[in-house]
Design a protein around this motif. Structure first.
Motif, PDB file in Angstrom:
ATOM      1  N   PRO A  14       0.741  -1.097  -0.085  1.00  0.00           N
ATOM      2  CA  PRO A  14       0.004  -0.143  -0.001  1.00  0.00           C
ATOM      3  C   PRO A  14       0.807   1.374   0.099  1.00  0.00           C
ATOM      4  N   ASP A  15       0.390   2.374  -0.887  1.00  0.00           N
ATOM      5  CA  ASP A  15       1.063   3.579  -0.731  1.00  0.00           C
ATOM      6  C   ASP A  15       1.298   4.033   0.705  1.00  0.00           C
ATOM      7  N   GLY A  16       2.176   4.697   1.002  1.00  0.00           N
ATOM      8  CA  GLY A  16       2.296   5.024   2.460  1.00  0.00           C
ATOM      9  C   GLY A  16       3.123   4.328   3.579  1.00  0.00           C
ATOM     10  N   THR A  17       3.131   2.995   3.100  1.00  0.00           N
ATOM     11  CA  THR A  17       4.003   1.962   3.729  1.00  0.00           C
ATOM     12  C   THR A  17       5.484   2.209   4.021  1.00  0.00           C
ATOM     13  N   ILE A  18       5.779   2.474   5.340  1.00  0.00           N
ATOM     14  CA  ILE A  18       7.152   2.734   5.703  1.00  0.00           C
ATOM     15  C   ILE A  18       7.942   1.457   5.665  1.00  0.00           C
ATOM     16  N   ILE A  19       8.996   1.465   4.599  1.00  0.00           N
ATOM     17  CA  ILE A  19       9.701   0.433   4.457  1.00  0.00           C
ATOM     18  C   ILE A  19      11.297   0.714   4.851  1.00  0.00           C
ATOM     19  N   GLY A  20      11.842  -0.351   5.487  1.00  0.00           N
ATOM     20  CA  GLY A  20      13.446  -0.135   5.735  1.00  0.00           C
ATOM     21  C   GLY A  20      14.134  -1.437   5.241  1.00  0.00           C
ATOM     22  N   ALA A  21      15.239  -1.424   5.371  1.00  0.00           N
ATOM     23  CA  ALA A  21      16.004  -2.423   4.847  1.00  0.00           C
ATOM     24  C   ALA A  21      17.200  -3.003   5.747  1.00  0.00           C
ATOM     25  N   ARG A  22      17.076  -2.764   7.013  1.00  0.00           N
ATOM     26  CA  ARG A  22      18.182  -3.136   7.923  1.00  0.00           C
ATOM     27  C   ARG A  22      19.679  -2.828   7.459  1.00  0.00           C
ATOM     28  N   GLY A  23      19.377  -1.540   6.766  1.00  0.00           N
ATOM     29  CA  GLY A  23      20.948  -1.038   6.418  1.00  0.00           C
ATOM     30  C   GLY A  23      20.535  -0.341   5.070  1.00  0.00           C
ATOM     31  N   PRO A  24      21.796   0.266   4.408  1.00  0.00           N
ATOM     32  CA  PRO A  24      21.566   1.015   3.240  1.00  0.00           C
ATOM     33  C   PRO A  24      21.626  -0.019   2.144  1.00  0.00           C
ATOM     34  N   PHE A  25      20.672  -0.777   1.910  1.00  0.00           N
ATOM     35  CA  PHE A  25      20.463  -1.927   0.800  1.00  0.00           C
ATOM     36  C   PHE A  25      19.349  -1.772   0.141  1.00  0.00           C
ATOM     37  N   GLY A  26      19.391  -2.652  -1.271  1.00  0.00           N
ATOM     38  CA  GLY A  26      18.411  -2.419  -2.166  1.00  0.00           C
ATOM     39  C   GLY A  26      18.124  -1.137  -2.676  1.00  0.00           C
ATOM     40  N   PRO A  27      16.978  -0.457  -2.568  1.00  0.00           N
ATOM     41  CA  PRO A  27      16.594   0.486  -2.973  1.00  0.00           C
ATOM     42  C   PRO A  27      17.137   1.871  -2.120  1.00  0.00           C
ATOM     43  N   ALA A 115      18.554   3.745   6.319  1.00  0.00           N
ATOM     44  CA  ALA A 115      17.644   4.427   5.587  1.00  0.00           C
ATOM     45  C   ALA A 115      16.135   3.953   5.668  1.00  0.00           C
ATOM     46  N   ILE A 116      15.231   4.566   5.597  1.00  0.00           N
ATOM     47  CA  ILE A 116      14.065   4.276   5.571  1.00  0.00           C
ATOM     48  C   ILE A 116      13.190   5.142   4.441  1.00  0.00           C
ATOM     49  N   GLY A 117      12.009   4.545   3.833  1.00  0.00           N
ATOM     50  CA  GLY A 117      11.163   5.506   3.001  1.00  0.00           C
ATOM     51  C   GLY A 117       9.986   4.979   2.918  1.00  0.00           C
ATOM     52  N   THR A 118       9.215   5.490   2.060  1.00  0.00           N
ATOM     53  CA  THR A 118       7.810   5.369   1.916  1.00  0.00           C
ATOM     54  C   THR A 118       7.245   4.717   0.581  1.00  0.00           C
ATOM     55  N   ALA A 119       6.632   3.448   0.393  1.00  0.00           N
ATOM     56  CA  ALA A 119       6.083   2.785  -0.693  1.00  0.00           C
ATOM     57  C   ALA A 119       5.036   3.743  -1.432  1.00  0.00           C
ATOM     58  N   LYS A 120       5.393   3.813  -2.826  1.00  0.00           N
ATOM     59  CA  LYS A 120       4.339   4.683  -3.401  1.00  0.00           C
ATOM     60  C   LYS A 120       4.404   3.927  -5.134  1.00  0.00           C
ATOM     61  N   THR A 121       3.158   3.746  -5.526  1.00  0.00           N
ATOM     62  CA  THR A 121       2.982   3.210  -6.793  1.00  0.00           C
ATOM     63  C   THR A 121       2.964   4.335  -7.703  1.00  0.00           C
ATOM     64  N   THR A 122       4.006   4.227  -8.799  1.00  0.00           N
ATOM     65  CA  THR A 122       4.182   5.253  -9.715  1.00  0.00           C
ATOM     66  C   THR A 122       4.303   4.566 -11.184  1.00  0.00           C
ATOM     67  N   GLY A 123       3.269   5.069 -11.978  1.00  0.00           N
ATOM     68  CA  GLY A 123       3.311   4.346 -13.356  1.00  0.00           C
ATOM     69  C   GLY A 123       3.336   2.866 -13.239  1.00  0.00           C
ATOM     70  N   GLY A 124       2.569   2.124 -12.400  1.00  0.00           N
ATOM     71  CA  GLY A 124       2.375   0.771 -12.294  1.00  0.00           C
ATOM     72  C   GLY A 124       3.842   0.042 -11.815  1.00  0.00           C
ATOM     73  N   GLN A 125       4.640   0.738 -11.208  1.00  0.00           N
ATOM     74  CA  GLN A 125       5.757   0.211 -10.576  1.00  0.00           C
ATOM     75  C   GLN A 125       6.008   0.903  -8.962  1.00  0.00           C
ATOM     76  N   LEU A 126       6.187  -0.145  -8.292  1.00  0.00           N
ATOM     77  CA  LEU A 126       6.551   0.225  -6.893  1.00  0.00           C
ATOM     78  C   LEU A 126       7.807   1.134  -6.814  1.00  0.00           C
ATOM     79  N   THR A 127       7.560   2.156  -6.030  1.00  0.00           N
ATOM     80  CA  THR A 127       8.866   3.159  -5.930  1.00  0.00           C
ATOM     81  C   THR A 127       8.849   3.362  -4.483  1.00  0.00           C
ATOM     82  N   ILE A 128      10.163   3.727  -3.989  1.00  0.00           N
ATOM     83  CA  ILE A 128      10.266   4.166  -2.540  1.00  0.00           C
ATOM     84  C   ILE A 128      10.450   5.620  -2.595  1.00  0.00           C
ATOM     85  N   VAL A 129       9.916   6.626  -1.897  1.00  0.00           N
ATOM     86  CA  VAL A 129       9.893   7.907  -1.796  1.00  0.00           C
ATOM     87  C   VAL A 129      10.451   8.281  -0.572  1.00  0.00           C
TER      88      VAL A 129
END
Length: 157
Positions: A14-27, A115-129
């Motif tokens: 869902p848009d607005g979900t706070i996402i982290g990665a246990r470090g500066p990894f992935g996105p 780092a942490i960010g927020t999930a957002k679907t843009t153009g049919g793709q999940l992005t982290i903003v």
């Protein structure tokens, strides 16, 4: 720490979900030549982007290489296990997700920025903003301090 699931879940996050990665990894990984190479090589080999587990495993191998080379520079042509362990103590090295410092656990536990960010679907793709980055010292207690005591001490400020 939902980063490992974002490749499977994609736009179902869902848009607005706070996402982290246990470090500066992935996105959340820094945009470096080393990280770009790693992401491309991993994607080409496995068909999915690397998640934090792939970054951590790769960093472990890079750390072992750095400790081995440090022990060699100290005079050990073929370092023993004990010499490699000693070389790891307080070691710093460049990992695929940024600088790794063996700064806790009397120099035997790694810390990295986060780092942490927020999930957002843009153009049919999940992005982290709205990505927020935090130095390692802001997300890890100082050497010798228990996490719970550190958190409580930070609340008082």
């Amino acid at each position: 720490a939902g980063e490992p699931a974002i490749n499977r879940l994609g736009t179902r996050v869902p848009d607005g979900t706070i996402i982290g990665a246990r470090g500066p990894f992935g996105p959340f990984a820094p945009d470096t030549e080393f990280n770009r190479w790693f992401m491309t090589a991993f994607q080409d080999r496995y068909g999915v982007p690397p998640n934090y587990a792939a970054y951590k495993a790769t960093n472990a191998l890079l750390g072992l290489k750095a400790a081995y080379e440090k022990a060699q520079k100290a005079g050990a042509q073929t370092p023993s296990q004990e010499q490699i362990i000693a070389a790891f103590e307080n070691l710093g090295f460049e990992g695929v997700g940024g600088t790794v410092r063996m700064a806790l656990g009397k120099g035997h536990q790694a810390i990295m920025d986060n780092a942490i960010g927020t999930a957002k679907t843009t153009g049919g793709q999940l992005t982290i903003v709205d990505v927020k980055r935090y130095p390692a010292e802001r997300v890890n207690p100082p050497e010798g301090m228990k996490s719970e005591a550190w958190i409580k001490s930070r609340r008082k400020k």
